[in-house]
Design a protein around this motif. Sequence first.
Motif, short mmCIF file in Angstrom:
data_model
loop_
_atom_site.label_atom_id
_atom_site.label_comp_id
_atom_site.label_asym_id
_atom_site.label_seq_id
_atom_site.Cartn_x
_atom_site.Cartn_y
_atom_site.Cartn_z
N TRP A 128 -27.86 25.27 -22.92
CA TRP A 128 -27.31 25.81 -21.95
C TRP A 128 -25.97 24.49 -21.40
O TRP A 128 -26.44 23.54 -21.64
CB TRP A 128 -27.80 26.53 -21.38
CG TRP A 128 -28.41 27.14 -21.68
CD1 TRP A 128 -29.60 27.54 -21.74
CD2 TRP A 128 -27.81 29.21 -21.89
NE1 TRP A 128 -29.77 29.12 -22.51
CE2 TRP A 128 -28.75 29.46 -22.34
CE3 TRP A 128 -26.75 29.73 -21.72
CZ2 TRP A 128 -29.35 31.61 -22.41
CZ3 TRP A 128 -26.16 31.14 -21.86
CH2 TRP A 128 -27.46 31.60 -22.36
N ASP A 129 -24.88 25.00 -21.07
CA ASP A 129 -24.25 24.04 -20.05
C ASP A 129 -24.25 23.23 -19.58
O ASP A 129 -24.46 22.29 -19.06
CB ASP A 129 -22.67 24.73 -20.25
CG ASP A 129 -21.70 24.35 -21.59
OD1 ASP A 129 -22.38 24.29 -22.98
OD2 ASP A 129 -20.60 25.18 -21.43
N TYR A 130 -24.66 24.39 -18.33
CA TYR A 130 -25.20 24.01 -16.93
C TYR A 130 -26.59 24.32 -16.37
O TYR A 130 -26.80 26.23 -17.27
CB TYR A 130 -24.30 24.31 -15.88
CG TYR A 130 -23.14 23.72 -16.31
CD1 TYR A 130 -22.76 22.51 -15.81
CD2 TYR A 130 -21.81 24.40 -16.77
CE1 TYR A 130 -21.45 21.61 -15.38
CE2 TYR A 130 -21.07 23.88 -17.13
CZ TYR A 130 -20.48 21.97 -16.53
OH TYR A 130 -19.63 21.58 -16.81
N MET A 131 -27.13 24.26 -15.89
CA MET A 131 -28.32 25.70 -14.67
C MET A 131 -28.45 25.14 -13.01
O MET A 131 -28.30 23.47 -13.05
CB MET A 131 -29.75 24.53 -14.96
CG MET A 131 -31.40 25.04 -14.76
SD MET A 131 -30.95 24.67 -13.26
CE MET A 131 -31.83 22.38 -13.04
N GLN A 152 -25.86 23.24 -30.03
CA GLN A 152 -25.97 24.24 -29.41
C GLN A 152 -26.00 25.38 -30.21
O GLN A 152 -27.01 26.31 -30.52
CB GLN A 152 -25.25 24.28 -28.35
CG GLN A 152 -25.31 25.50 -27.48
CD GLN A 152 -24.22 25.23 -26.75
OE1 GLN A 152 -23.02 25.02 -26.96
NE2 GLN A 152 -24.05 25.75 -24.82
N LEU A 153 -25.52 24.83 -31.35
CA LEU A 153 -25.08 26.43 -32.36
C LEU A 153 -26.20 26.02 -33.31
O LEU A 153 -26.76 27.05 -33.98
CB LEU A 153 -24.26 25.59 -32.97
CG LEU A 153 -22.67 25.84 -32.86
CD1 LEU A 153 -21.51 25.63 -33.13
CD2 LEU A 153 -22.65 27.11 -32.50
N SER A 154 -26.98 25.75 -33.88
CA SER A 154 -28.47 24.72 -34.46
C SER A 154 -29.59 26.22 -33.72
O SER A 154 -30.22 26.77 -34.59
CB SER A 154 -28.58 23.62 -34.88
OG SER A 154 -28.03 23.79 -35.78
N ALA A 155 -29.41 25.39 -32.33
CA ALA A 155 -30.37 26.83 -31.30
C ALA A 155 -30.40 27.76 -31.42
O ALA A 155 -31.09 28.67 -31.68
CB ALA A 155 -30.95 26.07 -29.90
#
Length: 146
Positions: free
Chosen positions: A41-44, A97-100
């Motif tokens: 994710w970009d942010y938490m 991110q895409l692989s995950a």
Amino acid sequence: MSVLEGEGWLPIGSVVHLNENGHLVMIAGAMQRDENTGRLWDYMGFPYPEGNMKPGESLMFNRSDIDRVYFLGYQSLSGIDFLEFLKKNEAEFRKRQLSAEEAVRQAGEAPASHDAVNDADYESTTDESDQDLFEEQWGVEHDTAE
């Protein structure tokens, strides 16, 4: 285009409004990995103004989930260096991110839903320092000294 217009990374401490769920969230981390699902994710962040009241209240979200920036977080020399670090590593992060996401889909889980940021499956907290997270997740050191 600027960070206030959805381009670039927001500094830690920024307060944003998320699409469709009506929450204000204070950003507490960037380029985050959900330990339960492996999603990136970009942010938490944490609900604003309450903050981290109990384990499991962190929210994982992407830049596209932000519809308004209410407050731009504190910026120091090390903070600006950190934003440059994020910018420099964004392309690799997007690949991972895409692989995950693909791995999660192949495992039979539902695809990521950006309006599900409150779902416990998308939440993550950690006791590790940011330095350890970046070394572990990205294999790079980030010097935070001013």
